[in-house]
Design a protein around this motif. Structure first.
Motif, PDB file in Angstrom:
ATOM      1  N   SER A 144       0.835  -1.204   0.000  1.00 23.51           N
ATOM      2  CA  SER A 144       0.000   0.000   0.000  1.00 23.51           C
ATOM      3  C   SER A 144       0.868   1.251   0.000  1.00 23.51           C
ATOM      4  O   SER A 144       0.617   2.214  -0.746  1.00 23.51           O
ATOM      5  N   ARG A 145       1.891   1.239   0.835  1.00 24.86           N
ATOM      6  CA  ARG A 145       2.796   2.387   0.889  1.00 24.86           C
ATOM      7  C   ARG A 145       3.533   2.572  -0.440  1.00 24.86           C
ATOM      8  O   ARG A 145       3.637   3.691  -0.960  1.00 24.86           O
ATOM      9  N   GLU A 146       4.014   1.483  -0.994  1.00 19.64           N
ATOM     10  CA  GLU A 146       4.753   1.565  -2.254  1.00 19.64           C
ATOM     11  C   GLU A 146       3.859   2.061  -3.385  1.00 19.64           C
ATOM     12  O   GLU A 146       4.296   2.868  -4.226  1.00 19.64           O
ATOM     13  N   PHE A 147       2.607   1.602  -3.407  1.00 16.80           N
ATOM     14  CA  PHE A 147       1.682   2.037  -4.454  1.00 16.80           C
ATOM     15  C   PHE A 147       1.485   3.541  -4.406  1.00 16.80           C
ATOM     16  O   PHE A 147       1.580   4.231  -5.431  1.00 16.80           O
ATOM     17  N   VAL A 148       1.221   4.089  -3.243  1.00 20.11           N
ATOM     18  CA  VAL A 148       0.995   5.528  -3.110  1.00 20.11           C
ATOM     19  C   VAL A 148       2.253   6.312  -3.472  1.00 20.11           C
ATOM     20  O   VAL A 148       2.190   7.359  -4.130  1.00 20.11           O
ATOM     21  N   GLU A 149       3.401   5.809  -3.071  1.00 20.66           N
ATOM     22  CA  GLU A 149       4.648   6.515  -3.346  1.00 20.66           C
ATOM     23  C   GLU A 149       4.989   6.550  -4.832  1.00 20.66           C
ATOM     24  O   GLU A 149       5.769   7.406  -5.275  1.00 20.66           O
ATOM     25  N   CYS A 159      -7.462   5.051   1.518  1.00 23.72           N
ATOM     26  CA  CYS A 159      -8.689   4.859   2.282  1.00 23.72           C
ATOM     27  C   CYS A 159      -8.542   3.509   2.972  1.00 23.72           C
ATOM     28  O   CYS A 159      -8.335   2.490   2.303  1.00 23.72           O
ATOM     29  N   TYR A 160      -8.630   3.516   4.304  1.00 19.42           N
ATOM     30  CA  TYR A 160      -8.472   2.260   5.047  1.00 19.42           C
ATOM     31  C   TYR A 160      -9.836   1.744   5.459  1.00 19.42           C
ATOM     32  O   TYR A 160     -10.624   2.461   6.078  1.00 19.42           O
ATOM     33  N   ILE A 176      -3.096   0.121  10.851  1.00 15.82           N
ATOM     34  CA  ILE A 176      -3.453   1.537  10.921  1.00 15.82           C
ATOM     35  C   ILE A 176      -2.364   2.318  11.643  1.00 15.82           C
ATOM     36  O   ILE A 176      -2.107   3.491  11.336  1.00 15.82           O
ATOM     37  N   ASP A 177      -1.685   1.679  12.582  1.00 14.12           N
ATOM     38  CA  ASP A 177      -0.576   2.328  13.275  1.00 14.12           C
ATOM     39  C   ASP A 177       0.525   2.725  12.291  1.00 14.12           C
ATOM     40  O   ASP A 177       1.120   3.804  12.406  1.00 14.12           O
ATOM     41  N   GLU A 178       0.778   1.886  11.308  1.00 18.65           N
ATOM     42  CA  GLU A 178       1.836   2.157  10.331  1.00 18.65           C
ATOM     43  C   GLU A 178       1.374   3.056   9.186  1.00 18.65           C
ATOM     44  O   GLU A 178       2.125   3.906   8.708  1.00 18.65           O
ATOM     45  N   LEU A 179       0.129   2.867   8.752  1.00 18.51           N
ATOM     46  CA  LEU A 179      -0.333   3.546   7.544  1.00 18.51           C
ATOM     47  C   LEU A 179      -0.963   4.921   7.782  1.00 18.51           C
ATOM     48  O   LEU A 179      -1.155   5.689   6.839  1.00 18.51           O
ATOM     49  N   LEU A 180      -1.288   5.240   9.013  1.00 15.39           N
ATOM     50  CA  LEU A 180      -2.099   6.420   9.288  1.00 15.39           C
ATOM     51  C   LEU A 180      -1.592   7.707   8.641  1.00 15.39           C
ATOM     52  O   LEU A 180      -2.408   8.507   8.161  1.00 15.39           O
ATOM     53  N   PRO A 181      -0.278   7.964   8.577  1.00 14.68           N
ATOM     54  CA  PRO A 181       0.157   9.203   7.911  1.00 14.68           C
ATOM     55  C   PRO A 181      -0.252   9.310   6.446  1.00 14.68           C
ATOM     56  O   PRO A 181      -0.305  10.417   5.895  1.00 14.68           O
TER      57      PRO A 181
END
Length: 249
Positions: A144-149, A159-160, A176-181
Motif C-alpha cells: 500500500s505504501r509503495e503504491f501511493v509513493e 482509504c483504510y 493503521i498504526d503504520e499507515l495512518l500518515p
C-alpha cells in the motif's frame, strides 16, 4: 446504488440521524444522471447543504469497479474519471475514494508501478482540482505504501477499510498504526473473518483497540460508515452511529 430519484431526501434524513456528511456515490450506469456532474446539480447540492448542514466532503468512485481498469482495454476505460474528479473539485469535495480492489484489484497488474500507471492521469486531474484521491486497496502495508509513493503526489493517499482488512485476517491495529500518515479517510465496517459485512459490533473487527490506536495517534480525520442495509436501514444507521459514539466523540 445511487438514489437517482430520492437523492435530495438523503440530506434531510442524514441530518435527522445525526450525520454531518454524506459520501457521494458515482456509478458508471447512472453517470449522466448524477447531479454532481452538472453545474445545476452541484448548485442544488450546495443549496441542500445550506438547508440541512449536511456536507458532501467525499465521493466514492464506484465507477472504477465497473470500468475494471486492469481488464482488456483498461487504460482507456478510466478516461472519464478525470472529468468526475474535476466535477468533484468544482463542488468543493475534499476526497475521492478509488476502490482499486475486487474486480479492479491492482493485483491484476504486473507490478505495483504498472498498477499505478493506470491512475497517473487521475492523480494529475486531482492535483488540478485540489481533491485527494484515497485509494482503497486489498494490499498489505508495504504494498500500500509503495503504491501511493509511485505517484510522488500529496494528492495520492489511502482509504483504510476496517472490515475488509478484518475479513482478510489482517491485523488492523498494527496496519493503521503504520499507515495512518498516508490515510485520508477511514471506512468503518465490521466483518467476520472470511465472510461478509455485519452491523457494527457483530463481527470480528476489533473496534476498541482500533479506536484506541487512532486516539493515541491523535487522528482527527474523517470516518465513513460502510454498513449493510437491512430491513430497517434508518434504525440500523442510528444503531451504527451510536456504536461509534461509544468510542469516538
Amino acid at each position: 446504488m445511487f438514489p437517482t430519484t430520492t437523492w435530495r431526501e438523503e440530506f434531510e434524513t442524514a441530518a435527522k440521524l445525526g450525520f454531518d456528511t454524506i459520501e457521494w456515490l458515482v456509478e458508471a450506469e447512472t453517470l449522466v444522471m448524477n447531479p454532481l456532474l452538472s453545474k445545476a446539480g452541484r448548485q442544488e447540492i450546495e443549496n441542500l447543504t445550506r438547508q440541512t448542514g449536511v456536507r458532501v466532503d467525499s465521493v466514492c468512485a464506484h465507477c472504477v469497479l465497473e470500468w475494471r481498469p486492469y481488464g482488456e482495454g483498461g487504460t482507456t476505460r478510466l478516461e472519464p474519471l478525470a472529468g468526475v474528479i474535476t466535477a468533484a473539485g468544482a463542488a468543493g469535495v475534499k476526497r475521492m475514494v478509488i476502490p482499486a480492489l475486487e474486480v479492479a484489484t491492482t493485483k491484476k497488474a504486473g507490478s505495483l508501478r504498472e498498477a499505478a500507471e493506470v491512475f497517473y492521469p487521475a492523480v494529475h486531474a486531482a492535483e488540478l482540482a485540489k481533491v485527494d484521491l484515497a485509494f482503497e486497496l486489498d494490499r498489505n502495508v508495504e504494498d500500500s505504501r509503495e503504491f501511493v509513493e509511485c505517484f510522488d503526489s500529496a494528492r495520492a493517499r489511502l482509504c483504510y477499510d476496517s472490515g475488509n482488512a478484518t475479513a482478510e485476517g489482517r491485523n488492523i491495529v498494527a496496519e493503521i498504526d503504520e499507515l495512518l500518515p498516508l490515510v485520508a479517510e477511514i471506512h468503518l465496517k465490521d466483518r467476520r473473518v472470511g465472510s461478509t459485512s455485519v452491523p457494527l459490533g457483530q463481527g470480528d473487527t476489533v473496534f476498541p483497540e482500533f479506536f484506541k490506536t487512532l486516539t493515541n495517534k491523535s487522528w482527527r480525520g474523517p470516518f465513513v460508515l460502510e454498513t449493510p442495509v437491512r430491513d430497517n436501514p434508518l434504525e440500523q444507521a442510528r444503531q451504527n452511529l451510536a456504536f461509534v459514539r461509544q468510542y469516538w466523540i
